[in-house]
Enzyme design. Structure first.
Site, PDB file in Angstrom:
ATOM      1  N   TYR A 134       1.277  -0.692  -3.767  1.00  0.00           N
ATOM      2  CA  TYR A 134       1.509  -0.815  -2.314  1.00  0.00           C
ATOM      3  C   TYR A 134       3.002  -0.994  -2.030  1.00  0.00           C
ATOM      4  O   TYR A 134       3.566  -0.320  -1.154  1.00  0.00           O
ATOM      5  CB  TYR A 134       0.709  -2.010  -1.788  1.00  0.00           C
ATOM      6  CG  TYR A 134       0.807  -2.231  -0.291  1.00  0.00           C
ATOM      7  CD1 TYR A 134       0.114  -1.426   0.606  1.00  0.00           C
ATOM      8  CD2 TYR A 134       1.589  -3.269   0.226  1.00  0.00           C
ATOM      9  CE1 TYR A 134       0.194  -1.643   1.979  1.00  0.00           C
ATOM     10  CE2 TYR A 134       1.669  -3.492   1.596  1.00  0.00           C
ATOM     11  CZ  TYR A 134       0.971  -2.677   2.468  1.00  0.00           C
ATOM     12  OH  TYR A 134       1.065  -2.894   3.828  1.00  0.00           O
ATOM     13  N   LYS A 193       5.508   1.495   0.079  1.00  0.00           N
ATOM     14  CA  LYS A 193       6.196   1.037   1.286  1.00  0.00           C
ATOM     15  C   LYS A 193       7.718   1.115   1.117  1.00  0.00           C
ATOM     16  O   LYS A 193       8.443   1.377   2.076  1.00  0.00           O
ATOM     17  CB  LYS A 193       5.743  -0.384   1.649  1.00  0.00           C
ATOM     18  CG  LYS A 193       4.264  -0.461   2.067  1.00  0.00           C
ATOM     19  CD  LYS A 193       3.988   0.378   3.309  1.00  0.00           C
ATOM     20  CE  LYS A 193       2.582   0.258   3.827  1.00  0.00           C
ATOM     21  NZ  LYS A 193       2.317   1.125   4.983  1.00  0.00           N
TER      22      LYS A 193
HETATM   23  P1  NAP Z   1      -6.253  -1.582   8.806  1.00  0.00           P
HETATM   24  O1  NAP Z   1      -6.773  -2.545   9.825  1.00  0.00           O
HETATM   25  O2  NAP Z   1      -6.811  -1.618   7.439  1.00  0.00           O
HETATM   26  O3  NAP Z   1      -6.380  -0.096   9.413  1.00  0.00           O
HETATM   27  C1  NAP Z   1      -5.973   1.000   8.652  1.00  0.00           C
HETATM   28  C2  NAP Z   1      -6.165   2.260   9.460  1.00  0.00           C
HETATM   29  O4  NAP Z   1      -5.783   3.366   8.632  1.00  0.00           O
HETATM   30  C3  NAP Z   1      -7.620   2.485   9.866  1.00  0.00           C
HETATM   31  O5  NAP Z   1      -7.646   3.024  11.168  1.00  0.00           O
HETATM   32  C4  NAP Z   1      -8.109   3.524   8.853  1.00  0.00           C
HETATM   33  O6  NAP Z   1      -9.081   4.414   9.393  1.00  0.00           O
HETATM   34  C5  NAP Z   1      -6.839   4.318   8.611  1.00  0.00           C
HETATM   35  N1  NAP Z   1      -6.854   5.034   7.330  1.00  0.00           N
HETATM   36  C6  NAP Z   1      -7.000   4.537   6.091  1.00  0.00           C
HETATM   37  N2  NAP Z   1      -6.963   5.545   5.188  1.00  0.00           N
HETATM   38  C7  NAP Z   1      -6.795   6.697   5.885  1.00  0.00           C
HETATM   39  C8  NAP Z   1      -6.666   8.059   5.543  1.00  0.00           C
HETATM   40  N3  NAP Z   1      -6.702   8.473   4.263  1.00  0.00           N
HETATM   41  N4  NAP Z   1      -6.511   8.976   6.531  1.00  0.00           N
HETATM   42  C9  NAP Z   1      -6.475   8.595   7.827  1.00  0.00           C
HETATM   43  N5  NAP Z   1      -6.578   7.312   8.222  1.00  0.00           N
HETATM   44  C10 NAP Z   1      -6.744   6.368   7.252  1.00  0.00           C
HETATM   45  O7  NAP Z   1      -4.656  -1.734   8.624  1.00  0.00           O
HETATM   46  P2  NAP Z   1      -3.584  -2.592   9.468  1.00  0.00           P
HETATM   47  O8  NAP Z   1      -3.583  -3.978   8.934  1.00  0.00           O
HETATM   48  O9  NAP Z   1      -3.746  -2.373  10.902  1.00  0.00           O
HETATM   49  O10 NAP Z   1      -2.211  -1.905   8.959  1.00  0.00           O
HETATM   50  C11 NAP Z   1      -1.673  -0.752   9.568  1.00  0.00           C
HETATM   51  C12 NAP Z   1      -0.379  -0.372   8.854  1.00  0.00           C
HETATM   52  O11 NAP Z   1       0.534  -1.476   8.874  1.00  0.00           O
HETATM   53  C13 NAP Z   1      -0.584   0.007   7.391  1.00  0.00           C
HETATM   54  O12 NAP Z   1       0.292   1.046   7.038  1.00  0.00           O
HETATM   55  C14 NAP Z   1      -0.205  -1.282   6.672  1.00  0.00           C
HETATM   56  O13 NAP Z   1       0.224  -1.034   5.364  1.00  0.00           O
HETATM   57  C15 NAP Z   1       0.909  -1.808   7.551  1.00  0.00           C
HETATM   58  N6  NAP Z   1       1.087  -3.262   7.438  1.00  0.00           N
HETATM   59  C16 NAP Z   1       0.091  -4.127   7.794  1.00  0.00           C
HETATM   60  C17 NAP Z   1       0.309  -5.505   7.662  1.00  0.00           C
HETATM   61  C18 NAP Z   1      -0.738  -6.520   8.053  1.00  0.00           C
HETATM   62  O14 NAP Z   1      -0.518  -7.720   7.857  1.00  0.00           O
HETATM   63  N7  NAP Z   1      -1.861  -6.134   8.626  1.00  0.00           N
HETATM   64  C19 NAP Z   1       1.518  -5.978   7.145  1.00  0.00           C
HETATM   65  C20 NAP Z   1       2.494  -5.050   6.787  1.00  0.00           C
HETATM   66  C21 NAP Z   1       2.271  -3.708   6.943  1.00  0.00           C
HETATM   67  P3  NAP Z   1     -10.660   4.328   8.969  1.00  0.00           P
HETATM   68  O15 NAP Z   1     -11.126   2.946   9.316  1.00  0.00           O
HETATM   69  O16 NAP Z   1     -11.307   5.383   9.796  1.00  0.00           O
HETATM   70  O17 NAP Z   1     -10.705   4.597   7.503  1.00  0.00           O
END
Ligand code: NAP
Length: 248
Positions: free
Chosen positions: A156, A160
């Protein structure tokens, strides 16, 4: 005047979490919103209806971000269906955490493909449209983990960190064409996922953050709104940390 009136945005992975908040905020601010999902079909269909209630054009696409030809098809469909593309948000991402000793090749490849190759896929496919209209704002979701590293997240963190190098390179290559490329590095964002964790552990994370709270998907969406809008027309090649001061 709404901040994104007359603009069209594509948000990948908007069925939940941060992508969902970005799609909602952008529609509220007058943008036409295209978005993707992969497994959450029902949530995707519901979101399309919710966004339509803002009186903008909204369309969801089931599309695998890691698939190069699917990304080409996606961008062509968005431009055909919504008429243009001005803002590209690469948000789709996954984790497959484990210590390197236990991380097999499949876990490495999957995370790199969904998180990093996906960014190349959509940017490459959107380039022709951005070059033709001599404008575009690309916003890629990285993470504080991509800056600092994290034990148990080598795949990961590498994906990133790769996004940061890619984002800066695109800014350097395409600045002269008025195409901006920036990244957002969220810290600890409280989502449905973190709701399931032990409250004591989560509280200890909050206590370690200078602003003494976890972030919300809305905190990240506000930053995306700024980078997407004309409020940031002189900003490119940057990584904005939305982390409550965590990495300071
Ligand atoms: P999340 O709730 O797990 O949601 C991930 C989204 O990505 C879902 O809509 C999922 O769709 C979609 N997805 C996953 N695999 C996919 C694929 N192969 N093709 C198309 N869509 C796909 O994630 P989040 O926490 O909101 O995070 C969003 C972004 O922010 C990510 O890039 C993550 O790395 C980054 N981020 C998050 C955090 C945090 O604390 N949450 C911190 C740092 C960075 P489906 O449900 O339809 O599969």
């Amino acid at each position: 005047m709404k901040l994104l009136s007359g603009k069209t945005a594509l948000v990948t992975g908007a069925s939940r979490g941060i992508g969902y908040a970005i799609a909602q905020k952008f529609a509220e601010q007058g943008a036409n919103v295209a978005f993707t999902y992969l497994s959450s079909v029902e949530k995707g269909e519901t979101l399309e209806k919710e966004l339509g209630e803002y009186g903008i054009k909204a369309k969801g696409y089931r599309s695998d971000a890691s698939d190069f030809s699917a990304a080409e098809q996606l961008i062509n469909s968005v431009v055909a269906d919504l008429g243009s593309l001005d803002i590209l948000i690469n948000n789709a991402g996954i984790t497959q955490d484990t210590l390197l000793m236990r991380m097999n090749e499949e876990m490495w490849d999957k995370v790199i493909d969904v998180n990093l190759k996906s960014v190349y896929n959509t940017v490459k496919a959107a380039l022709r449209t951005f070059l033709k209209q001599k404008s575009g704002s690309i916003i890629n979701l990285t993470s504080v983990v991509g800056i600092k590293g994290n034990a148990g997240q080598a795949n990961y963190a590498a994906s990133k960190a790769g996004i940061i190098g890619f984002t800066k390179s695109v800014a350097l290559e395409l600045g002269s064409r008025n195409i901006r490329s920036n990244a957002i590095a969220p810290g600890f964002i409280e989502t449905e996922m973190t709701d399931k964790l032990d409250e004591k552990t989560v509280q200890s994370w909050r206590d370690a953050i200078p602003l003494k709270r976890g972030g919300s998907p809305d905190d990240v969406a506000d930053c995306a709104l700024f980078l997407a809008s004309d409020m940031s027309t002189y900003i490119t090649g940057q990584v904005l940390q939305v982390d409550g001061g965590m990495l300071t």
